[in-house]
Design a protein around this motif. Structure first.
Motif, PDB file in Angstrom:
ATOM      1  N   GLN A   2      82.942 -53.218 -15.604  1.00  0.00           N
ATOM      2  CA  GLN A   2      82.222 -52.230 -16.421  1.00  0.00           C
ATOM      3  C   GLN A   2      80.712 -52.473 -16.374  1.00  0.00           C
ATOM      4  OE1 GLN A   2      84.176 -52.913 -20.132  1.00  0.00           O
ATOM      5  NE2 GLN A   2      86.112 -52.095 -19.373  1.00  0.00           N
ATOM      6  N   ARG A   3      80.332 -53.733 -16.427  1.00  0.00           N
ATOM      7  CA  ARG A   3      78.892 -54.029 -16.410  1.00  0.00           C
ATOM      8  C   ARG A   3      78.286 -53.721 -15.043  1.00  0.00           C
ATOM      9  NH1 ARG A   3      77.099 -59.507 -19.243  1.00  0.00           N
ATOM     10  NH2 ARG A   3      75.124 -58.420 -18.941  1.00  0.00           N
ATOM     11  N   GLY A  21      74.326 -53.214 -18.453  1.00  0.00           N
ATOM     12  CA  GLY A  21      75.604 -52.742 -17.945  1.00  0.00           C
ATOM     13  C   GLY A  21      76.429 -51.908 -18.906  1.00  0.00           C
ATOM     14  N   TYR A  39      79.342 -51.444 -13.051  1.00  0.00           N
ATOM     15  CA  TYR A  39      79.269 -49.988 -12.957  1.00  0.00           C
ATOM     16  C   TYR A  39      78.059 -49.460 -13.746  1.00  0.00           C
ATOM     17  CZ  TYR A  39      80.357 -45.074 -13.000  1.00  0.00           C
ATOM     18  OH  TYR A  39      80.261 -43.716 -12.840  1.00  0.00           O
ATOM     19  N   GLY A  40      77.945 -49.901 -14.994  1.00  0.00           N
ATOM     20  CA  GLY A  40      76.867 -49.413 -15.861  1.00  0.00           C
ATOM     21  C   GLY A  40      75.493 -49.706 -15.283  1.00  0.00           C
ATOM     22  N   ARG A  41      75.327 -50.903 -14.725  1.00  0.00           N
ATOM     23  CA  ARG A  41      74.007 -51.286 -14.224  1.00  0.00           C
ATOM     24  C   ARG A  41      73.701 -50.735 -12.837  1.00  0.00           C
ATOM     25  NH1 ARG A  41      69.863 -55.281 -14.862  1.00  0.00           N
ATOM     26  NH2 ARG A  41      68.911 -55.713 -12.844  1.00  0.00           N
ATOM     27  N   GLU A  47      71.420 -50.164 -20.718  1.00  0.00           N
ATOM     28  CA  GLU A  47      71.961 -49.734 -19.421  1.00  0.00           C
ATOM     29  C   GLU A  47      71.766 -50.821 -18.367  1.00  0.00           C
ATOM     30  OE1 GLU A  47      72.590 -45.581 -17.330  1.00  0.00           O
ATOM     31  OE2 GLU A  47      70.466 -46.093 -17.434  1.00  0.00           O
ATOM     32  N   ALA A  92      76.313 -46.337 -11.857  1.00  0.00           N
ATOM     33  CA  ALA A  92      76.062 -45.086 -12.580  1.00  0.00           C
ATOM     34  C   ALA A  92      74.699 -44.540 -12.157  1.00  0.00           C
ATOM     35  CB  ALA A  92      76.078 -45.345 -14.086  1.00  0.00           C
TER      36      ALA A  92
END
Lengths: 557, 228
Positions: free
Chosen positions: B175-176, A190, B178-180, A187, B183
């Protein structure tokens, strides 16, 4: 679309669907009684392809000599090197690195990133492109015991039970205990895990799990992870160099038996090179493209067990290479997607396996080997399968239930890859079931490792599908994605530490290959039988006759 | 595929071959005798290695697709794309902000988008590529990350883009980020990691590790199954 005669069976499925939906609403996942120990044993013994006599053969060379292995594996191991190693000057290295990683799927990349962060210079070598791997194709999920009602202890029980208690306990323990940290690591890099509104993980069960602990990124879980790792590899050019379209065809040992380098072969320029390394990590994946027992496979084009071959020749011990995982739900129709993976997530979201009459015949979430065997029983002994126009047979996976149970749009939202895959061939899985049959999916065994990911050969580490012991003789859904990260990171760290300490290296030698080939030639095996095979060969026989290549076992790239 | 099957004529890089009807482009090339190295990968539509361009008989349009997912038609002319030369900026994901300035700094070409929608038309995954590029232009990282999620990086969008944008690399960044950063974090995950680090499960795991097979088996079959 399905031909008319198959639509008749689908009408039966539609007829029983309302009752089966009621069952799911009333009992959740428990729509059919799970098998007990005895029932599992019976169905496995009678119907799992591994348990057929001809599925296993004695391997006549190398460390595991005399053991029964999967026939195609034993056959692959009884082979010669692609080239005569005597033609190389082993003291002249074309590349020199701290840590060499062979294979660039998620395990290899997790290892490379970890070793790089730990301060080592890394060379990442892959025979196709960075990221081209089975990891990229995984769909359903990654397990980790991070929910309140769950624990690494329960996860451990599931791992061991799924593997029929053959697993190496220390490896299973490492897997479950490192699980939550692995998720956090991903996570922070990312990875976009599916989440609920409050940020909690959206988890599903998997075949053989006692809790819901399957994390996912839609039904692109492997890609959701693998592409992030690939981007990170690209972002570390100072620490990680890489070579693509480069196959490793042999390991170099020193006179003390340590792994000190490899012979590499570039598939396009056809040049050989020598790579020297303080530590070597094999992360070359599995063997799906060997098409064991003639099965179609879900595996990547490059899944030809190359790492297994070179490690075995160098004296590494193999574990559980007598067992093969057939994923219960491979596509049977249409012909163009034969053997393709229909993710277990479809069942974890409520789809039920039903026969030609529309009857449910097995608990949808048995461990994979049990579920697959039950499907084979339904199609063979019970003759309740559905035949395709080309004579293949399968059972229905009743996918429309997914939307009926989880709400309209669930398939679109959580199974977009599956929806797209079948739509390309004019089948709408929201409306119609999918025809499935077990497909060759995973190499349960591999090269034996310890908790650090090290094999019996000093300096040689193994991670991912190429490693053996973690899953015993049957891996559960989502534990592969987890083991890639857990043992990728462990092997990367310990390989890097070994390189840092600086081990005294002796004289490089290929004696292990000469000795091995002596054993092979004593069996009168023809010299043209070479391995690793690097890529499968799908050229038809009438063309091969003209290419003058019919007598070769491997590819001649 | 059986030999008796109906055949169709295809032109692989201009040369004519008869291949079985119903073959995908990958199958057709192999049937013709090609041992593929580039232009082939997972063979299931997940890896993006087999971007292909083709024309169908009597059609002026150049079409794009995945060779493992596209069925040949009679008279089709086709070629594989072995590699896509594309810029990929280097960054440290730990030191970025999930905002428009990051996009400006790392992917300035995104702002050259002329909204022609060629990228969207080129996408074999039917992703709304132009829409996510527009979202990036507005700094809407979450929307860009979600719209682009199913991208497999085949490169066809970037190859057709008149503004020289490398959409798929920009998508990876979104995407990265967002994920890190964007979210919401899972509290259970953090709590469980603390427990593990404190050794909460060590004793029980060690006991299980040493437990004889029969006893472990009993424990396994007796465990309560509670699925959400």
């Amino acid at each position: 679309m399905y031909p008319e005669y198959m639509m008749k069976s689908i009408e039966m499925v539609e007829k029983t669907r309302p009752q089966r939906l009621e069952l799911a609403k009333k009992h959740g996942k428990q729509v059919f009684p799970p098998m007990n120990e005895k029932e599992r044993e019976i169905v496995l013994n009678r119907f799992h392809p591994d348990y057929k006599k001809e599925s296993r053969s004695e391997v006549r060379v190398g460390v595991n000599k005399g053991e029964q292995l999967t026939t195609e594996v034993a056959d692959l191991l009884e082979s010669y090197s692609r080239v005569d190693p005597a033609i190389f000057d082993l003291n002249k290295a074309d590349y020199d690195t701290d840590v060499l990683v062979i294979g660039a799927g998620s395990a290899g990349m997790a290892a490379a990133i970890t070793a790089g962060i730990n301060g080592s210079d890394v060379l990442l070598v892959t025979k196709l492109r960075i990221g081209d791997s089975n990891s990229m194709m995984a769909q359903g999920g990654i397990q980790a015991a991070d929910q309140k009602d769950d624990s690494p202890v329960l996860h451990y029980l599931d791992v061991m039970g799924g593997g029929h208690f053959d697993n190496k306990p220390d490896l299973a323990k490492a897997l479950v205990n490192d699980g939550p940290v692995a998720i956090k690591w991903l996570e922070e890099l990312g990875v976009m895990f599916d989440k609920n509104q409050d940020g909690s993980m959206m988890v599903k069960p998997g075949g053989g799990t006692c809790r819901s602990r399957m994390h996912s990124t839609r039904d692109y879980t492997g890609a959701g992870i693998c592409r992030v790792l690939r981007d990170e590899v690209y972002n570390m050019p100072d620490k990680i160099k890489y070579l693509e379209f480069t196959s490793i065809i042999e390991l170099i040992l020193d006179d003390k038996g340590q792994a000190v380098g490899v012979i590499a072969y570039h598939l396009e320029t056809r040049q050989y090179s020598i790579i020297k390394a303080r530590s070597i990590i094999i992360a070359t994946g599995g063997f799906g493209r060997l098409h064991i027992r003639g099965f179609e496979t879900t595996n990547h084009y490059g899944a030809t067990a190359d790492g297994l071959v070179i490690a075995y020749r160098a004296g590494a011990n193999l574990m559980f290479m007598d067992s093969v995982q057939y994923h219960p739900t491979g596509a049977v129709y249409p012909e163009q997607i034969l053997g393709f993976l229909c993710t277990e997530k479809i069942r974890t979201m409520g789809a039920q396996p039903v026969n030609i009459d529309g009857d449910l015949f097995v608990y949808p979430l048995e461990p994979r080997d049990v579920e697959a065997s039950a499907f084979i029983r339904e199609c063979t002994e019970r003759k309740k399968g559905i035949k395709t126009p080309t004579g293949k047979v399968g059972i229905w996976l009743d996918s429309p239930l997914v939307d009926q149970i989880n709400g309209e749009g669930a398939i679109q939202k959580y199974l977009p890859a599956m929806l797209r895959q079948f739509k390309r061939f004019d089948i709408d899985i929201v409306k119609y079931p999918m025809l499935v049959f077990p497909t060759l999916h995973y190499q349960n065994g591999g090269i034996e490792i310890d908790e650090k990911g090290e094999s019996g050969i000093p300096g040689l580490y193994v991670a991912g599908e190429a490693a053996g012991g973690i899953h015993g003789r049957n891996r559960l859904m989502g534990n592969s994605q987890l083991d890639l990260i857990v043992f990728g990171k462990r092997s990367g760290y310990w390989a890097s530490e070994r390189a840092k300490i600086g081990v005294k290296v002796g004289k490089p030698t290929m004696k292990h290959v000469y000795d091995y080939e002596k054993e092979v030639s004593a069996l009168d095996i023809p010299r043209k039988k070479i391995a690793p095979i690097i890529l499968p060969d799908y050229i038809p026989d009438h063309v091969k006759v003209k290419q003058k290549t019919t007598e070769y076992f491997g590819t001649l790239i | 595929m059986s030999e008796k099957q109906k055949m169709v004529k295809v032109f692989i890089m201009g040369e004519a071959y008869d291949v079985p009807e119903g073959s995908t482009i990958v199958m057709a090339m192999e049937y013709a005798g090609y041992q593929l190295k580039r232009g082939v990968g997972c063979r299931e539509g997940f890896c993006g290695a087999c971007a292909t361009v083709y024309r169908e008989k009597g059609d002026y349009k150049l079409q794009g697709g995945l060779a493992c997912q596209t069925v040949v038609t009679d008279g089709m002319t086709l070629a594989q794309i072995p590699f896509v030369p594309a810029e990929k900026p280097i960054y440290d994901i730990k030191n970025l902000k999930p905002d428009i300035d990051t996009i400006k700094a790392l992917f300035p070409t995104v702002f050259r988008c002329v909204a022609c929608n060629t990228c969207t038309k080129a996408c074999p995954q039917e992703i709304q590529v132009m829409d996510y590029v527009q979202a990036l232009k507005r700094g809407d990282i979450a929307r860009a990350a979600n719209l682009s999620f199913d991208c497999i990086r085949c490169g066809l969008c970037a190859l057709r883009c008149p503004s020289e944008i490398v959409q798929y690399n920009a998508a990876t960044l979104a995407q990265r980020l967002y994920g890190r950063y964007l979210a919401k974090k899972s509290p259970e995950l953090a709590d469980r990691i603390v427990e593990i680090e404190e050794g909460k499960y060590d004793k029980e795991l060690e006991e299980l590790e040493k437990m004889p097979r029969e006893e472990l088996s009993k424990k396994y079959y007796a465990r309560e199954i509670k699925l959400k």
